[in-house]
Design a protein around this motif. Structure first.
Motif, mmCIF file in Angstrom:
data_model
loop_
_atom_site.group_PDB
_atom_site.id
_atom_site.type_symbol
_atom_site.label_atom_id
_atom_site.label_comp_id
_atom_site.label_asym_id
_atom_site.label_seq_id
_atom_site.Cartn_x
_atom_site.Cartn_y
_atom_site.Cartn_z
ATOM 1 N N PRO A 1 -7.117 -1.582 4.887
ATOM 2 C CA PRO A 1 -8.482 -2.037 5.184
ATOM 3 C C PRO A 1 -8.627 -2.420 6.656
ATOM 4 N N ASP A 2 -9.875 -2.367 7.138
ATOM 5 C CA ASP A 2 -10.153 -2.751 8.527
ATOM 6 C C ASP A 2 -10.123 -4.264 8.709
ATOM 7 N N ASN A 3 -10.415 -4.963 7.637
ATOM 8 C CA ASN A 3 -10.617 -6.414 7.763
ATOM 9 C C ASN A 3 -9.378 -7.224 7.364
ATOM 10 N N LEU A 4 -8.205 -6.668 7.610
ATOM 11 C CA LEU A 4 -6.979 -7.343 7.182
ATOM 12 C C LEU A 4 -6.713 -8.583 8.053
ATOM 13 N N PRO A 5 -6.553 -9.752 7.438
ATOM 14 C CA PRO A 5 -6.270 -10.944 8.243
ATOM 15 C C PRO A 5 -4.947 -10.810 8.994
ATOM 16 N N ASP A 6 -4.840 -11.532 10.095
ATOM 17 C CA ASP A 6 -3.649 -11.433 10.954
ATOM 18 C C ASP A 6 -2.354 -11.681 10.184
ATOM 19 N N ASN A 7 -2.382 -12.634 9.265
ATOM 20 C CA ASN A 7 -1.144 -12.986 8.573
ATOM 21 C C ASN A 7 -0.700 -11.921 7.564
ATOM 22 N N LEU A 8 -1.546 -10.920 7.332
ATOM 23 C CA LEU A 8 -1.172 -9.840 6.398
ATOM 24 C C LEU A 8 -0.962 -8.504 7.117
ATOM 25 N N GLN A 9 -1.002 -8.517 8.420
ATOM 26 C CA GLN A 9 -0.877 -7.250 9.178
ATOM 27 C C GLN A 9 0.433 -6.516 8.876
ATOM 28 N N GLY A 10 1.473 -7.270 8.573
ATOM 29 C CA GLY A 10 2.778 -6.663 8.300
ATOM 30 C C GLY A 10 2.774 -5.737 7.091
ATOM 31 N N PHE B 1 -1.522 -10.167 -1.593
ATOM 32 C CA PHE B 1 -2.078 -8.960 -0.980
ATOM 33 C C PHE B 1 -2.967 -8.166 -1.937
ATOM 34 N N ILE B 2 -3.122 -8.649 -3.171
ATOM 35 C CA ILE B 2 -3.748 -7.838 -4.227
ATOM 36 C C ILE B 2 -5.171 -7.392 -3.879
ATOM 37 N N ASP B 3 -5.935 -8.269 -3.228
ATOM 38 C CA ASP B 3 -7.340 -7.927 -2.971
ATOM 39 C C ASP B 3 -7.489 -6.789 -1.964
ATOM 40 N N TYR B 4 -6.458 -6.543 -1.186
ATOM 41 C CA TYR B 4 -6.469 -5.428 -0.236
ATOM 42 C C TYR B 4 -5.710 -4.226 -0.799
ATOM 43 N N ALA B 5 -4.602 -4.525 -1.495
ATOM 44 C CA ALA B 5 -3.730 -3.443 -1.968
ATOM 45 C C ALA B 5 -4.406 -2.586 -3.038
ATOM 46 N N VAL B 6 -5.041 -3.207 -3.991
ATOM 47 C CA VAL B 6 -5.580 -2.417 -5.112
ATOM 48 C C VAL B 6 -6.673 -1.453 -4.641
ATOM 49 N N PRO B 7 -7.678 -1.924 -3.872
ATOM 50 C CA PRO B 7 -8.659 -0.933 -3.379
ATOM 51 C C PRO B 7 -8.025 0.111 -2.461
ATOM 52 N N GLY B 8 -7.063 -0.300 -1.634
ATOM 53 C CA GLY B 8 -6.385 0.659 -0.739
ATOM 54 C C GLY B 8 -5.616 1.694 -1.520
ATOM 55 N N ASN B 9 -4.999 1.284 -2.613
ATOM 56 C CA ASN B 9 -4.212 2.211 -3.426
ATOM 57 C C ASN B 9 -5.081 3.092 -4.318
ATOM 58 N N ARG B 10 -6.278 2.616 -4.647
ATOM 59 C CA ARG B 10 -7.218 3.473 -5.394
ATOM 60 C C ARG B 10 -7.585 4.695 -4.555
ATOM 61 N N LEU B 11 -7.449 4.532 -3.225
ATOM 62 C CA LEU B 11 -7.730 5.639 -2.307
ATOM 63 C C LEU B 11 -6.431 6.338 -1.885
ATOM 64 N N CYS B 12 -5.355 6.096 -2.615
ATOM 65 C CA CYS B 12 -4.041 6.707 -2.371
ATOM 66 C C CYS B 12 -3.373 6.231 -1.090
ATOM 67 N N GLY B 13 -3.826 5.064 -0.588
ATOM 68 C CA GLY B 13 -3.102 4.479 0.543
ATOM 69 C C GLY B 13 -3.916 4.341 1.807
ATOM 70 N N VAL B 14 -4.938 3.484 1.749
ATOM 71 C CA VAL B 14 -5.773 3.238 2.928
ATOM 72 C C VAL B 14 -5.691 1.750 3.263
ATOM 73 N N ILE C 1 0.858 -1.195 0.000
ATOM 74 C CA ILE C 1 0.000 0.000 0.000
ATOM 75 C C ILE C 1 0.891 1.241 0.000
ATOM 76 N N THR C 2 0.533 2.175 -0.853
ATOM 77 C CA THR C 2 1.312 3.410 -0.955
ATOM 78 C C THR C 2 1.206 4.242 0.327
ATOM 79 N N ALA C 3 2.258 4.981 0.595
ATOM 80 C CA ALA C 3 2.274 5.896 1.748
ATOM 81 C C ALA C 3 1.757 7.279 1.379
ATOM 82 N N ALA C 4 1.288 7.467 0.149
ATOM 83 C CA ALA C 4 0.959 8.821 -0.329
ATOM 84 C C ALA C 4 0.037 9.583 0.624
ATOM 85 N N LEU C 5 -1.055 8.940 1.033
ATOM 86 C CA LEU C 5 -2.031 9.633 1.870
ATOM 87 C C LEU C 5 -1.476 9.922 3.269
#
Ligand SMILES: [Fe+2]
Length: 249
Positions: A229-238, A214-227, A63-67
């Motif tokens: 998601p709230d529902n990130l599974p534990d194994n992807l928290q990093g 990570f694509i299913d979380y990264a792409v929507p998060g990056n469409r918002l310039c770096g958000v 996820i981008t740090a832009a925001l």
């Protein structure tokens, strides 16, 4: 120009810090959300002011740090206009030069990894995102990827730059940091001299890469310039939090 190549280990992403000697203004190319503090520390240490973050494309692996950077420093967000992200302050378009102080980036539309992918030419170097990696290239099987388009982007646009032009990619998975156009023309096993479009189509169709973690979380998060998601599974928290050793051990 002040220049730093910064590395994020989870997604093996290179973030580039470019600073103008004269004005003290700086930009970050492809910053990563987990490395915000590291990047801002470096900017501060160098006595620079972050004016912009700029994206090569909508990333699928981080996820981008832009925001976050914008919230912390007031830096603006530049990203390809092609992707129509409403959160951007400036839409990048081909050959419309992007200037920060004495630094000029020439945007080159290099689709194929994604349809809105841009590379940025800056004097003697080109930031190639995922279009051209060192002896490799980005995958073309998601995000409107297109092997034919990537072949044309690299062969016609990037390989027409001078052989001496340095190639700084968005990733390297083997600790390599930089290449050159002439070197990739000779050595890139997918796109180098003797490779035809037919070869490339076949190579890209037979990579047998796994579905991106990570694509299913990264792409929507990056469409918002770096958000994140709230529902990130534990194994992807990093991917969203900088993991540090627990003080409790
Ligand atoms: Fe990518």
């Amino acid at each position: 120009m002040i220049f730093r190549q910064l590395f994020e280990p989870l997604s093996s992403t290179y973030t580039y810090l470019l600073g103008c000697d004269e004005t003290g203004n700086a930009l970050l190319i492809d910053p990563v959300i987990t490395s915000v503090d590291r990047d801002l520390d470096e900017i501060k240490r160098l006595g620079l002011n972050l004016a912009y973050s700029i994206e090569t494309h909508i990333h699928a692996d981080h996820i981008t740090a832009a925001l976050e950077l914008k919230k912390k420093t007031g830096s603006k967000i530049a990203a390809p206009a092609f992707d129509r992200r409403p959160c951007t302050d400036l839409g990048i378009e081909e050959d419309k030069h992007f200037r920060i102080g004495s630094i000029t980036l020439q945007p080159l539309h290099t689709p194929g990894h994604t349809d809105g992918h841009f590379s940025y030419l800056c004097d003697d170097r080109v930031f190639t995102g995922d279009a051209l990696l060192i002896e490799g290239c980005g995958r073309t099987d998601f995000q409107n990827g297109d092997a034919d388009a990537l072949f044309r982007s690299v062969k016609e646009k990037l390989f027409s730059l001078p052989d001496d032009c340095l190639v700084y990619p968005a990733h390297d998975y083997n600790h390599r940091r930089v290449s050159a156009i002439g070197q990739e023309k000779q050595r890139n096993p997918r796109l180098g001299n003797n490779r035809t479009l037919e070869d490339f189509r076949e190579i890209m169709a037979n990579l047998n890469l796994p579905y991106p973690t990570f694509i299913d979380y990264a792409v929507p998060g990056n469409r918002l310039c770096g958000v994140c998601p709230d529902n990130l599974p534990d194994n992807l928290q990093g991917y969203c939090r900088q993991m540090t050793n627990s003080p409790q051990g």
